[in-house]
Design a protein around this motif. Structure first.
Motif, PDB file in Angstrom:
ATOM      1  N   GLY A 146       0.819  -1.208   0.000  1.00 43.51           N
ATOM      2  CA  GLY A 146       0.000   0.000   0.000  1.00 43.51           C
ATOM      3  C   GLY A 146       0.849   1.253   0.000  1.00 43.51           C
ATOM      4  N   TRP A 147       1.901   1.265   0.802  1.00 41.22           N
ATOM      5  CA  TRP A 147       2.785   2.440   0.832  1.00 41.22           C
ATOM      6  C   TRP A 147       3.567   2.590  -0.467  1.00 41.22           C
ATOM      7  CZ3 TRP A 147       1.777   6.322   3.578  1.00 41.22           C
ATOM      8  CH2 TRP A 147       1.234   6.189   4.846  1.00 41.22           C
ATOM      9  N   LEU A 148       3.914   1.479  -1.103  1.00 45.06           N
ATOM     10  CA  LEU A 148       4.581   1.571  -2.405  1.00 45.06           C
ATOM     11  C   LEU A 148       3.662   2.231  -3.439  1.00 45.06           C
ATOM     12  CD1 LEU A 148       6.380  -1.881  -2.630  1.00 45.06           C
ATOM     13  CD2 LEU A 148       7.430   0.365  -2.393  1.00 45.06           C
ATOM     14  N   LEU A 149       2.395   1.859  -3.417  1.00 45.60           N
ATOM     15  CA  LEU A 149       1.451   2.472  -4.350  1.00 45.60           C
ATOM     16  C   LEU A 149       1.192   3.934  -3.998  1.00 45.60           C
ATOM     17  CD1 LEU A 149      -1.080  -0.398  -5.020  1.00 45.60           C
ATOM     18  CD2 LEU A 149       0.483   0.658  -6.629  1.00 45.60           C
ATOM     19  N   VAL A 150       1.215   4.275  -2.727  1.00 45.86           N
ATOM     20  CA  VAL A 150       1.089   5.684  -2.340  1.00 45.86           C
ATOM     21  C   VAL A 150       2.279   6.472  -2.887  1.00 45.86           C
ATOM     22  CG1 VAL A 150       1.167   7.267  -0.375  1.00 45.86           C
ATOM     23  CG2 VAL A 150      -0.356   5.300  -0.321  1.00 45.86           C
ATOM     24  N   GLY A 151       3.467   5.888  -2.823  1.00 46.47           N
ATOM     25  CA  GLY A 151       4.648   6.542  -3.384  1.00 46.47           C
ATOM     26  C   GLY A 151       4.530   6.765  -4.875  1.00 46.47           C
ATOM     27  N   TRP A 152       4.025   5.767  -5.596  1.00 49.27           N
ATOM     28  CA  TRP A 152       3.826   5.921  -7.049  1.00 49.27           C
ATOM     29  C   TRP A 152       2.751   6.958  -7.350  1.00 49.27           C
ATOM     30  CZ3 TRP A 152       3.906   0.011  -8.227  1.00 49.27           C
ATOM     31  CH2 TRP A 152       5.236  -0.407  -8.336  1.00 49.27           C
ATOM     32  N   ALA A 153       1.737   7.032  -6.498  1.00 43.69           N
ATOM     33  CA  ALA A 153       0.694   8.042  -6.690  1.00 43.69           C
ATOM     34  C   ALA A 153       1.269   9.443  -6.498  1.00 43.69           C
ATOM     35  CB  ALA A 153      -0.462   7.797  -5.718  1.00 43.69           C
TER      36      ALA A 153
END
Length: 88
Positions: free
Chosen positions: A51-58
């Protein structure tokens, strides 16, 4: 069909190609939406690291949206307000 850096009649040259800013903007918005929605689902499922990886990509997609908008405004000022298609 000639094989070269760009088709005839198109803007740009080999040394200075044109940039598809509108297409890049559409892809960045798509990436922001997908990453945000998937991050919410992953957080609700208890998968915090992905989830945090996807937040970073966002966040990267949001920064890209800002950069593209600044470049589109600069291009519009340079072209005298001329409208561009999605791929130009």
């Amino acid at each position: 069909m000639p094989i070269g850096p760009q088709p005839r009649g198109r803007r740009g040259t080999l040394e200075r190609p044109y940039s598809p800013l509108n297409l890049r903007l559409a892809l960045a918005v798509f990436g922001l939406l997908i990453c945000s929605v998937l991050a919410v689902f992953l957080f609700r499922a208890g998968w915090t690291v992905p989830g945090w990886l996807l937040v970073g990509w966002a966040v990267v997609a949001a920064i890209d949206i800002v950069v593209v908008q600044l470049r589109r405004r600069a291009r519009a000022r340079a072209d005298g307000g001329r409208s561009h298609s999605l791929f130009e």
